[in-house]
Design a protein around this motif. Structure first.
Motif, short mmCIF file in Angstrom:
data_model
loop_
_atom_site.label_atom_id
_atom_site.label_comp_id
_atom_site.label_asym_id
_atom_site.label_seq_id
_atom_site.Cartn_x
_atom_site.Cartn_y
_atom_site.Cartn_z
N GLU A 1 99.40 20.16 55.05
CA GLU A 1 100.64 20.08 55.80
C GLU A 1 101.04 18.61 56.02
OE1 GLU A 1 104.04 21.41 57.25
OE2 GLU A 1 102.47 22.72 56.43
N ASN A 2 100.06 17.78 56.30
CA ASN A 2 100.33 16.34 56.46
C ASN A 2 100.85 15.73 55.15
OD1 ASN A 2 99.43 16.41 59.11
ND2 ASN A 2 97.36 15.72 58.61
N LYS B 1 102.41 17.31 52.77
CA LYS B 1 103.77 17.82 52.52
C LYS B 1 104.80 16.98 53.28
CE LYS B 1 102.61 22.67 51.65
NZ LYS B 1 102.64 24.05 52.21
N LYS B 2 104.50 16.66 54.51
CA LYS B 2 105.42 15.87 55.33
C LYS B 2 105.65 14.48 54.73
CE LYS B 2 104.25 18.21 59.67
NZ LYS B 2 103.54 18.10 60.98
N LEU B 3 104.65 13.97 54.05
CA LEU B 3 104.75 12.65 53.41
C LEU B 3 105.33 12.73 52.00
CD1 LEU B 3 101.21 11.34 54.42
CD2 LEU B 3 103.38 10.42 55.24
N ASN B 4 105.60 13.95 51.54
CA ASN B 4 106.05 14.18 50.16
C ASN B 4 105.03 13.67 49.14
OD1 ASN B 4 107.87 15.18 48.22
ND2 ASN B 4 108.89 13.20 48.02
#
Length: 213
Positions: free
Chosen positions: A56-57, A59-62
């Protein structure tokens, strides 16, 4: 526990439990194949719930693309995957793996089609179980994953093996020898890769629900 004559009997027993009926087709809980590869590295020596936090982390950072992870800031990457433990080691290995994939294969899609077991085993931090998880789930090749749950479950049926390869050989032989029966068991045209995915998934889910003898 009932007696087994081969791994087909084990698959049939596990299928009757209906543990992964509503799970994704290939069982592994990730949204795409590259995420599966990353998850296979992150899940080493930790619980999947911790891996989900790391993913999830990312994903947030792409960061969940081959190119972005290969070019990621190592400090930011390390902090992002901290929930999975061994953050420094795993961050370096993930970044290096992605760079090596780009160097050797050019793209993740070509990697999926062309990678060999020996190439993966030559990568830092990838052993037999992680290699087979990547080959099976991320690359959709015909590899059966063996893990600690597998050995423990087989021991309950009075099957004990000396090595990872011995367990894998026993599992694969029973599946291949009874593949026609397996297709009838499922009632649709199922691929060998999907059987391996779901077989491993059933073993994991059964052992999570039945941790003790």
């Amino acid at each position: 526990m009932q007696s087994l004559t081969n791994s087909y009997d084990l698959l049939k027993f596990l299928k009757e439990q209906n543990f992964i009926k509503k799970k994704p087709t290939y069982w592994w809980p990730s949204s795409n194949d590259f995420e599966i590869l990353v998850g296979a590295i992150l899940t080493q020596n930790t619980k999947w719930i911790n891996v989900e936090k790391s993913l999830e982390n990312l994903k947030k950072l792409n960061y969940l693309t081959l190119e972005n992870l290969a070019n990621s800031d190592i400090i930011i990457l390390t902090n992002a995957i901290a929930p999975s433990g061994f953050k420094n080691q795993k961050a370096k290995r993930l970044k290096l793996l992605c760079k090596n994939i780009i160097h050797e294969f050019g793209s993740f899609e070509y990697f999926q089609k062309s990678v060999s077991s020996s190439w993966l085993l030559a990568q830092k931090g990838i052993g037999q179980e992680t290699k087979d998880a990547i080959m099976c789930y991320a690359c959709h090749q015909d590899y059966m994953v063996v893990d600690k749950y597998t050995a423990r479950l087989l021991k309950r049926f009075n099957y004990e093996f000396d090595t990872y390869d011995d367990i894998q050989t026993w599992l694969v032989y029973g599946i291949n020898e009874n593949f026609d029966k397996i297709k009838k068991l499922y009632g649709y045209e199922i691929s060998l890769n999907e059987v391996y995915c779901r077989f491993h998934g059933k073993i994991v889910e059964f052992m999570k629900r039945n941790p003790k003898d």
